[in-house]
Scaffold this motif. Structure first.
Motif, PDB file in Angstrom:
ATOM      1  N   UNK A 341     -15.181  -7.864  -0.522  1.00  0.00           N
ATOM      2  CA  UNK A 341     -14.072  -8.187   0.391  1.00  0.00           C
ATOM      3  C   UNK A 341     -12.728  -8.076  -0.320  1.00  0.00           C
ATOM      4  N   UNK A 342     -12.666  -8.573  -1.547  1.00  0.00           N
ATOM      5  CA  UNK A 342     -11.416  -8.495  -2.313  1.00  0.00           C
ATOM      6  C   UNK A 342     -11.042  -7.035  -2.544  1.00  0.00           C
ATOM      7  N   UNK A 343     -12.015  -6.230  -2.978  1.00  0.00           N
ATOM      8  CA  UNK A 343     -11.743  -4.813  -3.230  1.00  0.00           C
ATOM      9  C   UNK A 343     -11.338  -4.089  -1.948  1.00  0.00           C
ATOM     10  N   UNK A 344     -11.987  -4.413  -0.838  1.00  0.00           N
ATOM     11  CA  UNK A 344     -11.621  -3.782   0.435  1.00  0.00           C
ATOM     12  C   UNK A 344     -10.170  -4.109   0.796  1.00  0.00           C
ATOM     13  N   UNK A 345      -9.792  -5.374   0.625  1.00  0.00           N
ATOM     14  CA  UNK A 345      -8.430  -5.787   0.976  1.00  0.00           C
ATOM     15  C   UNK A 345      -7.406  -5.110   0.069  1.00  0.00           C
ATOM     16  N   UNK A 346      -7.666  -5.126  -1.234  1.00  0.00           N
ATOM     17  CA  UNK A 346      -6.689  -4.557  -2.168  1.00  0.00           C
ATOM     18  C   UNK A 346      -6.556  -3.056  -1.964  1.00  0.00           C
ATOM     19  N   UNK A 347      -7.660  -2.357  -1.773  1.00  0.00           N
ATOM     20  CA  UNK A 347      -7.568  -0.902  -1.580  1.00  0.00           C
ATOM     21  C   UNK A 347      -6.898  -0.557  -0.255  1.00  0.00           C
ATOM     22  N   UNK A 348      -7.147  -1.360   0.776  1.00  0.00           N
ATOM     23  CA  UNK A 348      -6.515  -1.099   2.075  1.00  0.00           C
ATOM     24  C   UNK A 348      -5.011  -1.335   2.027  1.00  0.00           C
ATOM     25  N   UNK A 349      -4.563  -2.274   1.173  1.00  0.00           N
ATOM     26  CA  UNK A 349      -3.139  -2.627   1.099  1.00  0.00           C
ATOM     27  C   UNK A 349      -2.529  -2.251  -0.251  1.00  0.00           C
ATOM     28  N   UNK A 350      -3.176  -1.329  -0.952  1.00  0.00           N
ATOM     29  CA  UNK A 350      -2.779  -1.020  -2.324  1.00  0.00           C
ATOM     30  C   UNK A 350      -1.327  -0.594  -2.431  1.00  0.00           C
ATOM     31  N   UNK A 351      -0.894   0.280  -1.551  1.00  0.00           N
ATOM     32  CA  UNK A 351       0.478   0.772  -1.648  1.00  0.00           C
ATOM     33  C   UNK A 351       1.486  -0.350  -1.446  1.00  0.00           C
ATOM     34  N   UNK A 352       1.239  -1.198  -0.464  1.00  0.00           N
ATOM     35  CA  UNK A 352       2.162  -2.313  -0.224  1.00  0.00           C
ATOM     36  C   UNK A 352       2.155  -3.299  -1.389  1.00  0.00           C
ATOM     37  N   UNK A 353       0.960  -3.659  -1.861  1.00  0.00           N
ATOM     38  CA  UNK A 353       0.860  -4.614  -2.956  1.00  0.00           C
ATOM     39  C   UNK A 353       1.529  -4.081  -4.219  1.00  0.00           C
ATOM     40  N   UNK A 354       1.233  -2.820  -4.531  1.00  0.00           N
ATOM     41  CA  UNK A 354       1.819  -2.228  -5.734  1.00  0.00           C
ATOM     42  C   UNK A 354       3.329  -2.109  -5.615  1.00  0.00           C
ATOM     43  N   UNK A 355       3.812  -1.747  -4.433  1.00  0.00           N
ATOM     44  CA  UNK A 355       5.256  -1.587  -4.245  1.00  0.00           C
ATOM     45  C   UNK A 355       5.983  -2.915  -4.367  1.00  0.00           C
ATOM     46  N   UNK A 356       5.403  -3.981  -3.803  1.00  0.00           N
ATOM     47  CA  UNK A 356       6.057  -5.289  -3.879  1.00  0.00           C
ATOM     48  C   UNK A 356       6.052  -5.842  -5.298  1.00  0.00           C
ATOM     49  N   UNK A 357       4.930  -5.666  -6.005  1.00  0.00           N
ATOM     50  CA  UNK A 357       4.877  -6.112  -7.403  1.00  0.00           C
ATOM     51  C   UNK A 357       5.854  -5.316  -8.260  1.00  0.00           C
ATOM     52  N   UNK A 358       5.946  -4.020  -8.003  1.00  0.00           N
ATOM     53  CA  UNK A 358       6.888  -3.186  -8.749  1.00  0.00           C
ATOM     54  C   UNK A 358       8.327  -3.550  -8.413  1.00  0.00           C
TER      55      UNK A 358
END
Length: 733
Positions: A341-358
């Motif tokens: 579930x964690x991997x599914x969520x992170x991969x589905x939102x990877x671009x948003x998560x990475x962009x916000x952290x960056x």
């Protein structure tokens, strides 16, 4: 047009730890000043005479003129450009390009960089932590090793974890591991590298070696304002191989395990939890007996050839228990039921998560502020992630010390450290302050700390300054958040707390009396009236007088106003010695110590735009005395309790005396949290140059012994230095 000045960069060293800065462009020339080594800079920059830095390097103190939007004014700031040697004849270049067109060494590309080798143990004593808030993670150090793993809720004891990267060259098949230590297996040894270049740039950390064509980066999903995503049990991994051969990421599991593969993913489960790798660009994903160390099974992921790929490393360990054995769970369990579930969520939102952290990372690095301040802020953010508990139901606390030392949500120390997250994660501060309020005694006494559980505070209640710290923190939260609902809920608790504290005044001067050790300085005997207690009372009364009036409670508002005036007059009459406020007095007895943070109520009020009524010239004189009497060279023969072998440089001790005496370790040891508080006081008084000098000297000292990321006190990773968050926000406005 953007003018870029290319400047040769030459490595220099602070001990064995080397730090680099890169020169860039004119577009940031709106502010920032530097100190540059071995450079002859034109008179147009207004440079002063050459001086010597604490480490012996020659420095120039420069004045730079800011030209921005037609406005010109002179800005004088201090910045250490560590490791930069300008050997080019720059003055002519500067004159040709124009004053406002050139900015040296203030770059968004800058990051703290440490070079360590196999003979340098100091550099690998601490490192950047990656993971999620209350979700676990691990510390990656400059030796390329992974330490203090908490993926499986291993808080007591914490264990190191043998995550490592193997490079297998072609065609000879030679294997090397990207860390200084060898990997020793039952059937072979994989040799480590001799040197590592390590870059810490919160929330990311990367490392490489000149001996291998590989660079690895791990990054947390740290997103201010978003607790769910910042508490993910996952990190982003980036693998870059600029040569041939294969690169393999190996992650150990507390076995025995059962692994499940699907395209681009492998998840391995054990009784302790699960670890998964999602890497669509990988050549192979494997698990089992191929990688065995000390009997532990591993999961692995291999990339072949020249690659620049990203992967997600996630874990899932439900059912965390507190130190009393109660099941409290982790916050991420509210949203996910498995590692998949964690991997599914992170991969589905990877671009948003990475962009916000960056975006957050770039916000720090793009800020035209001294690199020493950026580095200090990033290091304490990493410590915040490492030291936090966040339960499934949302209970939150930061551990006061490392190795689960002391407790969580320690009120007196939290009065400093909580400034790091009060604005970027108000939801967490709200949870923590509610926890303390929940365990207020019927008479108004506040709890000190929570010893590894959210269900009971430390017993017995014995410290006398906690109520005042609670009042200051609650006032801060209400004012910063402009949350009237919070103010109304917390107000009765604060009112009881302050009235309890008022009863400690036994001589009618408004100052709570203390005979003994019942304060933040809990191993140091004081007597009678102290400046520290007086200032806490003064600040709380000044803040809550206005807040009570806003709620329509005129009676308590008048009580607070009267208390404020009484305490202020008593401080000036009893505790002022003509130069600074003394440590304490009782009748004919006096301790003339100059406490580094004697005025916490004052800087709280100043940060919140309120006034205590204490004349500014007295505050300025006291802070001047702190710099005069508390600054000294670190003495390893004396400062053994909180120092680290190899530590050297300048420090600011807990209290100083005109005669230079040293009689109690709370007095002669440096507390980095109090040093950062001194810097905050200096900045609030408009002494920016001195404030940044303090931050720089603390950083140099901690770099010298390899403890930049772990400030020792009460087991390490101390909560108090997180007060750097208040200083950062003042500068970043």
């Amino acid at each position: 047009m953007v003018c870029v000045v290319c400047v040769p960069i030459v490595w220099t060293a602070i001990g064995r730890q080397r730090v680099r800065c890169i020169a860039v462009s004119r577009r940031h020339a709106a502010s920032a000043v530097g100190e540059f080594t071995r450079a002859s800079v034109s008179e147009r920059l207004g440079c002063s005479n050459r001086t010597r830095s604490p480490g012996g390097r020659s420095l120039l103190r420069c004045r730079r003129v800011r030209e921005h939007a037609g406005e010109q004014d002179e800005v004088l700031r201090m910045k250490l450009i560590r490791g930069l040697d300008i050997v080019h004849p720059l003055p002519g270049v500067m004159r040709a390009l124009g004053m406002a067109s050139v900015l040296l060494c203030v770059s968004a590309l800058y990051a703290l960089e440490i070079v360590s080798d196999a003979g340098d143990r100091n550099a690998s004593r601490s490192g950047m932590y990656v993971g999620g808030i209350g979700a676990g993670g691990f510390e990656i150090r400059p030796d390329g090793g992974f330490y203090r793993c908490r993926m499986f809720n291993d808080w007591r004891p914490e264990r190191d974890v043998d995550i490592y990267m193997i490079h297998r060259s072609t065609p000879d098949g030679t294997e090397r591991v990207l860390r200084l230590r060898d990997v020793v297996m039952s059937h072979r040894v994989i040799r480590g590298v001799d040197r590592i270049r390590y870059t810490a740039d919160f929330p990311s950390v990367s490392w490489s070696s000149p001996e291998l064509p590989v660079r690895v980066e791990f990054r947390s999903f740290f997103i201010p304002g978003n607790v769910k995503d910042s508490a993910l049990p996952a990190v982003q991994v980036r693998i870059r191989n600029d040569g041939d051969g294969e690169v393999t990421l190996v992650v150990p599991m507390p076995g025995p395990t059962r692994s499940v593969r699907r395209p681009g993913r492998i998840v391995s489960r054990s009784a302790s939890g699960a670890v998964g790798i999602h890497a669509p660009g990988a050549f192979t994903l494997d698990a089992g007996d191929e990688f065995f160390i000390m009997g532990y099974p591993f999961v692995s992921c291999t990339w072949r050839g020249r690659v620049d790929e990203e992967a997600i490393l996630a874990w899932y360990s439900p059912g965390m228990r507190d130190f009393d054995g109660r099941r409290i769970g982790c916050y991420y369990e509210r949203f996910f039921r498995s590692c998949d579930d964690v991997l599914d969520y992170v991969t589905a939102h990877r671009e948003r998560l990475a962009a916000r952290a960056e975006e957050f990372r770039r916000g720090i690095r793009d800020a035209v502020l001294p690199e020493s301040l950026k580095d200090a802020y990033g290091a304490q953010l990493a410590s915040f992630v490492k030291q936090s508990w966040l339960s499934r139901r949302g209970d939150f606390g930061v551990w006061e010390g490392g190795l689960s030392s002391m407790g969580m949500q320690t009120l007196d120390i939290g009065g400093y450290g909580s400034w790091l997250y009060v604005n970027i994660f108000p939801e967490l501060e709200r949870s923590a302050i509610r926890l303390s309020a929940r365990f207020q005694q019927a008479d108004g006494w506040m709890p000190h700390t929570f010893p590894g559980t959210f269900e009971r505070p430390e017993q017995p209640y014995w410290r006398l300054d906690l109520n005042l710290w609670f009042a200051l923190m609650a006032a801060r939260d209400a004012i910063l958040w402009q949350d009237n609902a919070f103010l109304k809920r917390i107000y009765p608790t604060v009112k009881r707390a302050m009235r309890w504290s008022m009863r400690l005044d036994t001589d009618g001067d408004g100052i709570p009396n203390l005979d003994g050790r019942a304060s933040c300085y809990d191993l140091w005997d004081w007597k009678g009236n102290s400046t520290y207690f007086a200032s806490l009372t003064l600040g709380a009364a000044a803040l809550w007088g206005g807040l009570a009036r806003s709620l329509g409670d005129e009676r308590f508002a008048r009580e607070c106003a009267a208390l404020r005036d009484t305490v202020r007059d008593s401080m000036l009459r009893k505790l002022w010695n003509g130069e600074y406020f003394i440590l304490w007095e009782k009748g004919e007895e006096r301790d003339e110590g100059c406490l580094l943070d004697a005025l916490p109520g004052e800087w709280y009020a100043m940060l919140l735009g309120r006034a205590t009524g204490l004349p500014e010239q007295y505050v300025r004189s006291h802070i001047d005395a702190c710099v005069k009497y508390n600054r000294r060279r670190f003495d390893p023969a004396l400062m053994r309790d909180w120092g680290t072998p190899g530590e050297q440089g300048w420090c600011y001790t807990g209290a100083g005396y005109p005669d230079g005496r040293s009689y109690h370790f709370y007095q002669y040891e440096p507390w980095t949290g109090l040093e950062y508080t001194l810097a905050l006081n200096l900045h609030l008084l408009g002494r920016t140059e001195q404030a940044l000098k303090v931050v720089r000297e603390v950083g140099e000292r901690k770099l010298s012994c390899g403890m930049f990321f772990n400030h020792i006190l009460c087991g390490g990773d101390y909560y108090q230095p997180m007060v750097i968050g208040a200083l950062w926000e003042r500068f970043a406005r």
